[in-house]
Scaffold this motif. Structure first.
Motif: not given
Length: 181
Positions: A95-101, A138-150
């Motif tokens: 889940g680290f560094f996942a695709w955000s879509g 568009y909105r401020m990016a969020e830590f969990h937009d991927g799965i977390g950590w990136g």
């Protein structure tokens, strides 16, 4: 006598807490991320991995923030598009560094304390998205937009020029001590 000592102790504890809270509020910090690795171009589109460098000196602190809100950093903005991950994008593990879509754009030179609420940050991103990309959402990016950590995202704007020299303001919705507001 006991009541006087007890009342004095409570007052002293209250004063200590007030002083500690004032000191923390004097230099509040917020979460920032950086670009991890080189942007990739796949089918003429640029993809960038944004994320945490937690554990490195001056690195990401998602619990208390890592960068003074008095500093100027780039604001990382995100728009969910539900696009599938491009073939060839090296996705992370567990889940680290996942695709955000989604897509990102960067707004340079935003002082952290300008981001006084989630709504203010999102509005800045949305307005710039309308101007630069001709689209809203568009909105401020969020830590969990991927799965977390990136996360990986399709990138717009001067990502390549900023990638090595900046940190990006990022929201974290479940750690209020690490947000700029």
């Amino acid at each position: 006598m006991f009541n006087k000592i007890f009342a004095t102790s409570i007052a002293t504890i209250g004063l200590i807490i007030t002083v500690l809270m004032s000191a923390a509020q004097a230099n509040p910090k917020a979460l920032t991320w950086k670009v991890l690795g080189k942007p990739l171009v796949i089918n003429s589109k640029t993809y960038v991995l944004f994320g945490s460098d937690n554990g490195q000196p001056g690195g990401t602190n998602p619990y208390e923030g890592d960068t003074s809100v008095n500093e100027y950093r780039s604001l990382l903005c995100f728009k969910k598009t539900n696009a599938p991950a491009p073939v060839g994008l090296p996705l992370g593990y567990s889940g680290f560094f996942a695709w955000s879509g989604g897509t990102v754009l960067v707004i340079p030179n935003i002082q952290g304390k300008q981001l006084t609420s989630q709504a203010v940050a999102d509005n800045i991103c949305n307005q710039v998205g309308q101007i630069l990309r001709g689209t809203s959402g568009y909105r401020m990016a969020e830590f969990h937009d991927g799965i977390g950590w990136g996360f990986w995202a399709e990138a717009y704007g001067d990502i390549n020029g900023l990638a090595r020299c900046t940190r990006y303001w990022v929201n974290i919705n479940d750690q209020p001590a690490a947000t700029p507001w």
